[in-house]
Design a protein around this motif. Structure first.
Motif, PDB file in Angstrom:
ATOM      1  N   ALA A 246       3.756 -13.805   2.715  1.00 35.41           N
ATOM      2  CA  ALA A 246       2.544 -13.806   1.889  1.00 35.41           C
ATOM      3  C   ALA A 246       1.880 -12.434   1.900  1.00 35.41           C
ATOM      4  O   ALA A 246       1.401 -11.956   0.858  1.00 35.41           O
ATOM      5  N   LEU A 247       1.852 -11.803   3.062  1.00 39.28           N
ATOM      6  CA  LEU A 247       1.206 -10.498   3.198  1.00 39.28           C
ATOM      7  C   LEU A 247       1.876  -9.453   2.314  1.00 39.28           C
ATOM      8  O   LEU A 247       1.215  -8.778   1.510  1.00 39.28           O
ATOM      9  N   MET A 248       3.193  -9.307   2.433  1.00 36.34           N
ATOM     10  CA  MET A 248       3.879  -8.245   1.704  1.00 36.34           C
ATOM     11  C   MET A 248       4.029  -8.577   0.219  1.00 36.34           C
ATOM     12  O   MET A 248       4.125  -7.664  -0.609  1.00 36.34           O
ATOM     13  N   THR A 249       4.010  -9.856  -0.114  1.00 32.66           N
ATOM     14  CA  THR A 249       3.970 -10.224  -1.534  1.00 32.66           C
ATOM     15  C   THR A 249       2.663  -9.746  -2.155  1.00 32.66           C
ATOM     16  O   THR A 249       2.646  -9.208  -3.274  1.00 32.66           O
ATOM     17  N   ALA A 250       1.557  -9.915  -1.414  1.00 29.50           N
ATOM     18  CA  ALA A 250       0.254  -9.466  -1.912  1.00 29.50           C
ATOM     19  C   ALA A 250       0.220  -7.948  -2.070  1.00 29.50           C
ATOM     20  O   ALA A 250      -0.260  -7.432  -3.094  1.00 29.50           O
ATOM     21  N   TRP A 251       0.728  -7.211  -1.064  1.00 35.91           N
ATOM     22  CA  TRP A 251       0.774  -5.754  -1.186  1.00 35.91           C
ATOM     23  C   TRP A 251       1.617  -5.341  -2.391  1.00 35.91           C
ATOM     24  O   TRP A 251       1.246  -4.437  -3.164  1.00 35.91           O
ATOM     25  N   ASP A 252       2.751  -5.976  -2.554  1.00 39.20           N
ATOM     26  CA  ASP A 252       3.658  -5.656  -3.651  1.00 39.20           C
ATOM     27  C   ASP A 252       2.973  -5.842  -5.001  1.00 39.20           C
ATOM     28  O   ASP A 252       3.102  -5.000  -5.900  1.00 39.20           O
ATOM     29  N   GLN A 253       2.235  -6.926  -5.133  1.00 36.89           N
ATOM     30  CA  GLN A 253       1.581  -7.227  -6.393  1.00 36.89           C
ATOM     31  C   GLN A 253       0.435  -6.263  -6.685  1.00 36.89           C
ATOM     32  O   GLN A 253       0.223  -5.856  -7.841  1.00 36.89           O
ATOM     33  N   GLU A 254      -0.317  -5.891  -5.653  1.00 35.89           N
ATOM     34  CA  GLU A 254      -1.431  -4.963  -5.883  1.00 35.89           C
ATOM     35  C   GLU A 254      -0.929  -3.592  -6.313  1.00 35.89           C
ATOM     36  O   GLU A 254      -1.517  -2.948  -7.191  1.00 35.89           O
ATOM     37  N   ILE A 255       0.131  -3.107  -5.686  1.00 33.71           N
ATOM     38  CA  ILE A 255       0.661  -1.803  -6.078  1.00 33.71           C
ATOM     39  C   ILE A 255       1.182  -1.860  -7.512  1.00 33.71           C
ATOM     40  O   ILE A 255       0.962  -0.939  -8.306  1.00 33.71           O
ATOM     41  N   LEU A 256       1.843  -2.953  -7.865  1.00 35.71           N
ATOM     42  CA  LEU A 256       2.368  -3.080  -9.226  1.00 35.71           C
ATOM     43  C   LEU A 256       1.250  -3.159 -10.255  1.00 35.71           C
ATOM     44  O   LEU A 256       1.216  -2.383 -11.222  1.00 35.71           O
ATOM     45  N   HIS A 257       0.328  -4.104 -10.064  1.00 34.31           N
ATOM     46  CA  HIS A 257      -0.666  -4.388 -11.100  1.00 34.31           C
ATOM     47  C   HIS A 257      -1.883  -3.468 -11.042  1.00 34.31           C
ATOM     48  O   HIS A 257      -2.412  -3.087 -12.096  1.00 34.31           O
ATOM     49  N   SER A 258      -2.345  -3.134  -9.839  1.00 33.86           N
ATOM     50  CA  SER A 258      -3.603  -2.392  -9.708  1.00 33.86           C
ATOM     51  C   SER A 258      -3.408  -0.883  -9.586  1.00 33.86           C
ATOM     52  O   SER A 258      -4.392  -0.139  -9.604  1.00 33.86           O
ATOM     53  N   TYR A 259      -2.175  -0.443  -9.470  1.00 38.27           N
ATOM     54  CA  TYR A 259      -1.875   0.994  -9.460  1.00 38.27           C
ATOM     55  C   TYR A 259      -0.994   1.359 -10.646  1.00 38.27           C
ATOM     56  O   TYR A 259      -1.432   2.006 -11.585  1.00 38.27           O
TER      57      TYR A 259
END
Length: 483
Positions: A246-259
């Protein structure tokens, strides 16, 4: 009568003369540097490097302090096969006009014990690879006081066949290609330990917890497609990770969508100017970063303390107020060559935190800190300079734009910046570029807004926009979204 030329005799006379001239005493005595007292023994020679039984313990005390020693009972592997994927797209910072783009530092999932010999077998035809042992590559030479040895990483070229390496402090093992090579290469490692890494999509939560429970390796990695953390294992006892998936899925999604996507970058476009890097960001925890508590770059380096560890492993902070970690990645993403002028040095890097909370449906907590200072500045009558506003207040300029005209303005601004034929030569060019893109996006001449914020504009830019768009009449500079 002919004279016979004796070459050997002439050579002898020359050598004698050379010896005399080289040993002449000019009144100054220097040590010759050849005795044991003057020249410590090397730790790198053929005898030491090819003996797997030899352990160089000369830096064990320093290694014990940082990054830590691997336990004696920890298994050392022989002929451990690692597949290194060299088929990736290398996007350079100049391609997408950001300060720093992710580089090709590829994890092996291995850890080299301090002072022990590592052997790497490279297949025929595989060139252009470097081996790095030690993730903490900040050079602390000249720093005082020191909390660790100044240089604790090693890097060397790999060649087909057997390669030997020894790092006196130990560390995570990475492979660094000179460029994408378009294929996967299999390397064989001996004398290494398994790092208890979590890899999103490959490691289950249960498998990772089992590895962590029995490991004595001092540093491990959390890896996803777009983010890698290199963290001290010891801190997991105080900050356990319930679900690294769950943790690394969240990091992955933030870098993709928010960066990447917020900047208008895509994984599928063939235009390199709009292609987001396929390599991950790296954040390495070090007991003593070379600059401040943490700094940008590749990798980002953060102090190995409880605060930054918690920022890395807390799921709530990933989608919330994780200001510090996002701050440094934001520095890497700054577009100083086009629109981010000098006064935005500690401003434009922090905008990603606002995007993240907006993506999750709420306003960032820092709105309440930023906006009173922003309104106090813009409500003041008369001429002013943006540079005289506090860093907190300067953030308000962007908050007002995002809340009034939408967060997609950033996507438009950055896309236009990448597609611009020329970069900016100075701060005035950057301010004008920002003003012109903002006016295009809002379909209004945003000069009153820029004036209220004390951002000076060139006459050329003002005349260009005045000929295209009606003047802004709404007092957007007094908008306070914190209320």
């Amino acid at each position: 009568m002919k004279k016979t030329f004796n070459f050997n005799k002439m050579l002898l006379f020359a050598l004698v003369g050379l010896t005399i001239s080289c040993t002449k005493n000019y009144g100054i005595s220097y040590p010759d540097g050849t005795t044991d007292n003057n020249h410590p023994k090397d730790t790198f020679n053929l005898d030491l490097d090819t003996s797997s039984k030899k352990v160089d313990k000369s830096q064990f005390n320093a290694a014990r302090a940082f990054p830590g020693l691997v336990g004696i009972a920890e298994p050392r592997y022989d002929n451990y096969k690692v597949k290194i994927n060299l088929d990736y797209v290398q996007v350079e910072s100049n391609d997408i006009r950001v300060s720093v783009a992710p580089g090709g530092f590829l994890s092996t999932g291995l850890y080299a014990p301090a002072g022990e010999l590592v052997q790497v077998n490279v297949p025929e035809g595989a060139y252009g690879l470097e081996l790095q042992i030690g993730a903490q590559d900040d050079n602390l030479t000249g720093h005082d006081p020191l909390q660790r040895a100044p240089i604790i990483y090693t890097r060397q070229q790999l060649y087909p066949g057997k390669n030997y390496a020894r790092n006196l402090y130990g560390g995570n093992v990475w492979v660094i290609p000179s460029r994408p090579l378009g294929y996967t290469v299999e390397l064989n490692f001996s004398g290494v330990c398994k790092s208890p890494d979590f890899i999103l999509g490959e490691t289950t939560d249960a498998e990772w917890k089992a590895m962590i429970a029995k490991t004595t390796v001092p540093y491990f990695e959390l890896r996803s497609k777009r983010m890698i953390f290199t963290l001290p294992t010891s801190k997991l006892s105080r900050y356990p990770i319930d679900s690294p998936t769950a943790l690394m899925t969240a990091w992955d999604q933030e870098i993709l969508h928010s960066y990447w996507e917020w900047y208008g970058l895509s994984e599928t476009t063939t235009d390199i100017r709009n292609r987001n890097p396929t390599l991950p960001w790296r954040i390495v925890h070090d007991i003593q970063p070379s600059v401040g508590a943490q700094h940008s770059g590749y990798p980002v380096v953060a102090t190995a303390n409880d605060n930054y560890f918690n920022q890395a492993v807390s799921l709530d902070l990933v989608v919330g107020s994780n200001w510090g970690t996002y701050h440094e990645i934001g520095h890497n993403m700054q577009m100083k060559s086009t629109w981010s002028w000098t006064d935005l040095g500690e401003v434009s890097n922090n905008l990603f935190s606002f995007k993240i909370t907006n993506r999750h449906g709420y306003k960032h907590a820092n709105y309440k800190r930023v906006m009173p200072a922003a309104i106090a500045f813009t409500a003041t009558a008369g001429a002013k300079q943006f540079s005289s506003a506090s860093v907190d207040a300067r953030l308000g300029l962007f908050i007002q734009i995002f809340e009034r005209y939408g967060f997609d303005f950033m996507t438009y601004l950055c896309t236009q910046a990448r597609m611009a034929r020329f970069g900016a030569n100075n701060d005035q060019d950057r301010k004008d570029f920002f003003y012109e893109r903002l006016s295009e996006y809002t379909q209004k001449n945003m000069k009153p807004f820029m004036d209220a914020w004390g951002v000076d504009l060139s006459d050329v830019s003002k005349n260009k926009i005045a000929a295209k768009y009606p003047m802004l009449t709404e007092q957007v500079w007094l908008l306070d979204p914190s209320k």
